[in-house]
Design an enzyme around this catalytic site. Structure first.
Site, short mmCIF file in Angstrom:
data_model
loop_
_atom_site.label_atom_id
_atom_site.label_comp_id
_atom_site.label_asym_id
_atom_site.label_seq_id
_atom_site.Cartn_x
_atom_site.Cartn_y
_atom_site.Cartn_z
N ASP A 65 0.65 -1.69 0.21
CA ASP A 65 0.15 -0.63 0.28
C ASP A 65 1.10 1.73 0.22
O ASP A 65 1.60 1.57 0.99
CB ASP A 65 -1.19 -0.18 0.98
CG ASP A 65 -1.76 0.73 1.32
OD1 ASP A 65 -1.86 2.06 0.13
OD2 ASP A 65 -2.21 1.60 3.05
N ASN A 92 4.25 3.99 -10.17
CA ASN A 92 2.89 4.28 -11.23
C ASN A 92 1.34 4.27 -10.35
O ASN A 92 0.24 4.50 -10.71
CB ASN A 92 2.87 3.24 -12.13
CG ASN A 92 1.83 3.55 -12.79
OD1 ASN A 92 1.39 4.08 -14.02
ND2 ASN A 92 0.68 2.00 -12.78
N LYS A 126 10.91 8.85 -1.35
CA LYS A 126 12.05 9.47 -0.69
C LYS A 126 12.30 8.16 -0.60
O LYS A 126 14.19 8.22 -0.39
CB LYS A 126 10.50 9.45 0.64
CG LYS A 126 11.57 9.55 2.07
CD LYS A 126 10.28 9.46 3.27
CE LYS A 126 10.91 9.27 4.54
NZ LYS A 126 10.08 9.99 5.61
N TYR A 159 -8.39 15.06 -8.39
CA TYR A 159 -7.11 13.86 -9.08
C TYR A 159 -5.80 14.99 -9.27
O TYR A 159 -4.44 14.94 -10.18
CB TYR A 159 -7.92 13.43 -10.18
CG TYR A 159 -6.77 12.46 -11.35
CD1 TYR A 159 -6.08 11.24 -10.71
CD2 TYR A 159 -6.32 12.77 -12.52
CE1 TYR A 159 -5.93 10.49 -11.81
CE2 TYR A 159 -5.66 12.70 -13.61
CZ TYR A 159 -5.81 10.68 -12.79
OH TYR A 159 -4.39 10.29 -13.82
N LYS A 163 -2.32 15.07 -9.33
CA LYS A 163 -1.13 14.94 -10.10
C LYS A 163 -0.57 16.26 -11.21
O LYS A 163 1.03 16.40 -11.45
CB LYS A 163 -1.78 14.62 -12.06
CG LYS A 163 -2.77 13.54 -11.66
CD LYS A 163 -1.57 12.34 -11.27
CE LYS A 163 -1.99 10.49 -11.46
NZ LYS A 163 -1.01 9.79 -11.12
N THR A 194 -6.70 2.01 -20.61
CA THR A 194 -6.51 0.99 -19.66
C THR A 194 -7.79 0.83 -18.58
O THR A 194 -8.80 1.90 -19.24
CB THR A 194 -5.62 1.63 -18.51
OG1 THR A 194 -6.64 2.63 -17.92
CG2 THR A 194 -4.67 2.62 -19.10
#
Length: 256
Positions: A65, A92, A126, A159, A163, A194
């Site tokens: 996760d 991704n 990170k 979203y 982004k 997709t």
């Protein structure tokens, strides 16, 4: 035919149980990388591993996760324990865009989406950076953003914000880590065919025929494999003088 441009390299691809992540992981394996399939969906992730191995590649699965710091650290450690190092990472993993306007967005889904799409990318970056710096041999990190990180769409404020943020964390990491020969770039896909896009079409009641021309100068949806090619170039030494930038794989959507 794919040239072995990643031979000798080890890569993590998050969100690689399906869609663009799956296509990227398979392409990297074809280019001779050893690939860690990192995803929350264990069943589909293990299937991708099997398909890569059946095709002669090397891969392993780790359940993660990406919004959980401990699990992200464990993902990186699993990669090193399994394949000895980390050279490339493609961050991704993402959730389906939200569907509410700015004056009535779902606050619970905002928190969930931000935790995966933005915080998750930042956490992965990170700990990938820490491992690459520890190794001292440089590396390449690719964060998957979206055309929504440049040209906002209505009714998905969370979203769009996430982004945009992915572009920001990419630039900061590139500024800070060039001296370590760690390159950090992003890819901004447009309308890619997709399961996530198909789900959004169903959610909004749209067809490909009416929607694709709005998002593509080529009047079609892109294929996941086409986005994977952009990540492959950024992962390879062919892009050795490229950092802090974004490849717009969007059929010209952000050019108009």
């Amino acid at each position: 035919m794919v040239f072995p441009v990643l031979e000798g390299k080890v890569a993590i691809v998050t969100g690689s149980a399906m869609g663009m992540g799956e296509a990227t992981a398979k392409l990297f394996a074809e280019a001779k990388a050893k690939v860690v399939i990192a995803d929350f969906n264990e069943e589909k992730g293990q299937k991708v591993v099997e398909e890569i191995k059946n095709a002669g590649g090397e891969a392993a699965f780790v359940k993660v996760d990406v919004s959980n710091s401990e699990q992200v650290q464990a993902m990186v450690q699993f990669t090193v324990d399994t394949f000895g190092k980390l050279d490339v990472a493609v961050n991704n993993a993402a959730l389906t865009p939200d569907d509410k306007p700015a004056d009535s967005f779902d606050e619970d889904y905002w928190d969930r989406l931000m935790s995966v799409d933005l915080k998750g990318a930042a956490l992965c970056q990170k700990y990938e950076l820490q491992q690459m710096k520890k190794q001292g041999n440089g590396g390449s990190i690719i964060n998957i953003s979206s055309v929504s990180g440049y040209r906002p769409q209505p009714d998905n404020i969370a979203y769009v914000a996430a982004k945009h943020g992915v572009i920001g964390i990419t630039k900061v990491a590139a500024l800070e880590n060039g001296k370590f020969n760690i390159r950090v770039n992003s890819v901004a896909p447009g309308a890619i065919d997709t399961p996530m896009l198909r789900g959004a079409l169903e959610q909004f009641g749209l067809s490909e025929e009416e929607y694709a021309p709005q998002l593509s100068l080529l009047n079609r949806f892109g294929q996941a494999e086409e986005i994977a090619q952009a990540s492959l170039w950024l992962a390879s030494d062919a892009s050795s003088y490229v950092t802090g930038t974004t490849i717009h794989a969007d059929a010209g959507y952000t050019s108009r």
